[in-house]
Design a protein around this motif. Structure first.
Motif, PDB file in Angstrom:
ATOM      1  N   LYS A 154       6.712  -6.147 -28.337  1.00 15.34           N
ATOM      2  CA  LYS A 154       5.305  -5.783 -28.070  1.00 15.34           C
ATOM      3  C   LYS A 154       4.821  -4.670 -29.002  1.00 15.34           C
ATOM      4  O   LYS A 154       3.762  -4.770 -29.606  1.00 15.34           O
ATOM      5  N   THR A 155       5.623  -3.610 -29.087  1.00 14.90           N
ATOM      6  CA  THR A 155       5.200  -2.469 -29.899  1.00 14.90           C
ATOM      7  C   THR A 155       5.179  -2.843 -31.383  1.00 14.90           C
ATOM      8  O   THR A 155       4.230  -2.509 -32.109  1.00 14.90           O
ATOM      9  N   THR A 156       6.195  -3.566 -31.805  1.00 15.10           N
ATOM     10  CA  THR A 156       6.254  -4.021 -33.206  1.00 15.10           C
ATOM     11  C   THR A 156       5.034  -4.873 -33.539  1.00 15.10           C
ATOM     12  O   THR A 156       4.405  -4.714 -34.585  1.00 15.10           O
ATOM     13  N   ASN A 163       8.655 -14.204 -31.721  1.00 16.12           N
ATOM     14  CA  ASN A 163       8.964 -13.040 -32.564  1.00 16.12           C
ATOM     15  C   ASN A 163      10.465 -12.843 -32.667  1.00 16.12           C
ATOM     16  O   ASN A 163      11.201 -13.092 -31.720  1.00 16.12           O
ATOM     17  N   THR A 208      12.676  -3.386 -38.173  1.00 13.66           N
ATOM     18  CA  THR A 208      13.454  -2.539 -37.258  1.00 13.66           C
ATOM     19  C   THR A 208      13.471  -1.091 -37.763  1.00 13.66           C
ATOM     20  O   THR A 208      13.352  -0.156 -36.984  1.00 13.66           O
TER      21      THR A 208
HETATM   22  N1  LIG Z   1      10.392  -9.236 -36.022  1.00 11.10           N
HETATM   23  C1  LIG Z   1      11.302  -8.252 -35.887  1.00 11.10           C
HETATM   24  N2  LIG Z   1      12.187  -7.999 -36.873  1.00 11.10           N
HETATM   25  C2  LIG Z   1      13.124  -7.024 -36.730  1.00 11.10           C
HETATM   26  N3  LIG Z   1      13.236  -6.232 -35.662  1.00 11.10           N
HETATM   27  C3  LIG Z   1      12.375  -6.430 -34.640  1.00 11.10           C
HETATM   28  C4  LIG Z   1      11.363  -7.437 -34.692  1.00 11.10           C
HETATM   29  N4  LIG Z   1      10.659  -7.396 -33.529  1.00 11.10           N
HETATM   30  C5  LIG Z   1      11.208  -6.405 -32.802  1.00 11.10           C
HETATM   31  N5  LIG Z   1      12.228  -5.828 -33.446  1.00 11.10           N
HETATM   32  C6  LIG Z   1      13.093  -4.718 -32.980  1.00 11.10           C
HETATM   33  O1  LIG Z   1      13.483  -5.001 -31.635  1.00 11.10           O
HETATM   34  C7  LIG Z   1      13.425  -3.828 -30.842  1.00 11.10           C
HETATM   35  C8  LIG Z   1      12.439  -4.027 -29.708  1.00 11.10           C
HETATM   36  O2  LIG Z   1      11.132  -4.178 -30.268  1.00 11.10           O
HETATM   37  P1  LIG Z   1       9.861  -3.469 -29.620  1.00 11.10           P
HETATM   38  O3  LIG Z   1      10.125  -2.029 -29.348  1.00 11.10           O
HETATM   39  O4  LIG Z   1       8.691  -3.810 -30.475  1.00 11.10           O
HETATM   40  O5  LIG Z   1       9.794  -4.269 -28.247  1.00 11.10           O
HETATM   41  P2  LIG Z   1       8.912  -3.941 -26.952  1.00 11.10           P
HETATM   42  O6  LIG Z   1       8.600  -5.249 -26.333  1.00 11.10           O
HETATM   43  O7  LIG Z   1       7.777  -3.077 -27.329  1.00 11.10           O
HETATM   44  O8  LIG Z   1       9.950  -3.133 -26.078  1.00 11.10           O
HETATM   45  P3  LIG Z   1       9.609  -2.324 -24.699  1.00 11.10           P
HETATM   46  O9  LIG Z   1       9.455  -3.376 -23.644  1.00 11.10           O
HETATM   47  O10 LIG Z   1      10.813  -1.471 -24.497  1.00 11.10           O
HETATM   48  O11 LIG Z   1       8.348  -1.561 -24.953  1.00 11.10           O
HETATM   49  C9  LIG Z   1      13.048  -2.702 -31.786  1.00 11.10           C
HETATM   50  O12 LIG Z   1      14.220  -2.091 -32.270  1.00 11.10           O
HETATM   51  C10 LIG Z   1      12.345  -3.415 -32.927  1.00 11.10           C
HETATM   52  O13 LIG Z   1      12.429  -2.714 -34.144  1.00 11.10           O
END
Ligand SMILES: Nc1ncnc2c1ncn2[C@@H]1O[C@H](COP(=O)(O)OP(=O)(O)OP(=O)(O)O)[C@@H](O)[C@H]1O
Ligand SMILES: [Mg+2]
Length: 219
Positions: free
Chosen positions: A62-64, A144, A181
């Motif tokens: 989500k954050t990415t 993703n 990442t």
């Molecule tokens: N397309 C991608 N390529 C490489 N790494 C990724 C990718 N998408 C996500 N990640 C990695 O996976 C991990 C989780 O991603 P992210 O923090 O964006 O998820 P999130 O859904 O926001 O998590 P949360 O629910 O904890 O908020 C992070 O370390 C991020 O860098």
């Protein structure tokens, strides 16, 4: 001048703010609002399109997606007409469902990231069935974190699963790249990646997604 894009996080975990604070020259406006989600009500009168990025499963991207899609859209949409797009990053937990529900009140559409792995299917379905569909908002599932080196079996299984649920799915798949990442630690978003081939490929996925979702850019 107001940027064309505003990114808001309502995730109490605040990893978005941790990342955003490391970025010099943020290409969008940014704020953290989990303590005052009612502040989002001002978005109603801005005329901007509000996109909520949601999946109550943690760690799906989500954050990415929020920060990089926001950066890609800010790159292609001129700021001369003021604020055009708002992206809201939301919590990856069931406990904070009230925050997600608050964001949905002001949204025009929802983006649901899903990784190509079976373990994520049921939690994603829960978010869609219990929260997103009842909101009546249009939504799109975005696969993703697919690593092409793993082959296409998991990707095809995920596409088939999403399609079998009858959910709208983005054709654009965001691939897994180490540079994504690392970007949070290095304080970068895709538009600030170095101009080498791999980084260009990595950023291309977010520009393609922005285009496909109709958030700016022309073919
Ligand atoms: N397309 C991608 N390529 C490489 N790494 C990724 C990718 N998408 C996500 N990640 C990695 O996976 C991990 C989780 O991603 P992210 O923090 O964006 O998820 P999130 O859904 O926001 O998590 P949360 O629910 O904890 O908020 C992070 O370390 C991020 O860098
Ligand atoms: Mg997050």
């Amino acid at each position: 001048m107001t940027a064309s894009v505003y990114v808001v996080s309502i995730d109490p975990q605040a990893s978005t703010v941790w990342w955003a604070n490391r970025i010099t020259d943020l290409p969008f406006d940014f704020s953290q609002e989990h303590e005052t989600p009612e502040n989002l009500a001002i978005l109603k009168n801005t005329g901007a399109r509000v996109h909520v990025v949601a999946n109550q499963k943690g760690g799906v991207g989500k954050t990415t997606t929020t920060l990089n899609l926001g950066a890609a859209v800010a790159d292609v949409v001129s700021s001369s007409n003021g604020l055009q797009h708002v992206f809201i990053d939301t919590p990856g937990s069931l406990q904070d469902e009230n925050l997600l529900l608050e964001a949905l009140k002001y949204a025009h559409d929802v983006i649901v990231p899903i990784p190509p792995e079976g373990l994520a299917f049921d939690p994603t379905a829960r978010t869609i069935q219990k929260v997103v569909e009842p909101s009546g908002l249009p939504f799109k599932v975005v696969i993703n974190n697919w690593d092409p080196r793993d082959g296409t079996a998991d990707l095809e299984d995920t596409k088939a699963y999403v399609d079998a649920q009858g959910w709208a799915r983005a054709n654009t798949v965001i691939r897994r790249y180490k540079i994504h990442t690392r970007a949070s630690v290095e304080g970068r978003v895709v538009t600030q990646y170095p101009r080498n081939r791999v980084a260009m490929e990595a950023r291309e996925d977010f520009f393609r997604l922005a285009l496909e979702l109709g958030y700016g850019g022309t073919v």
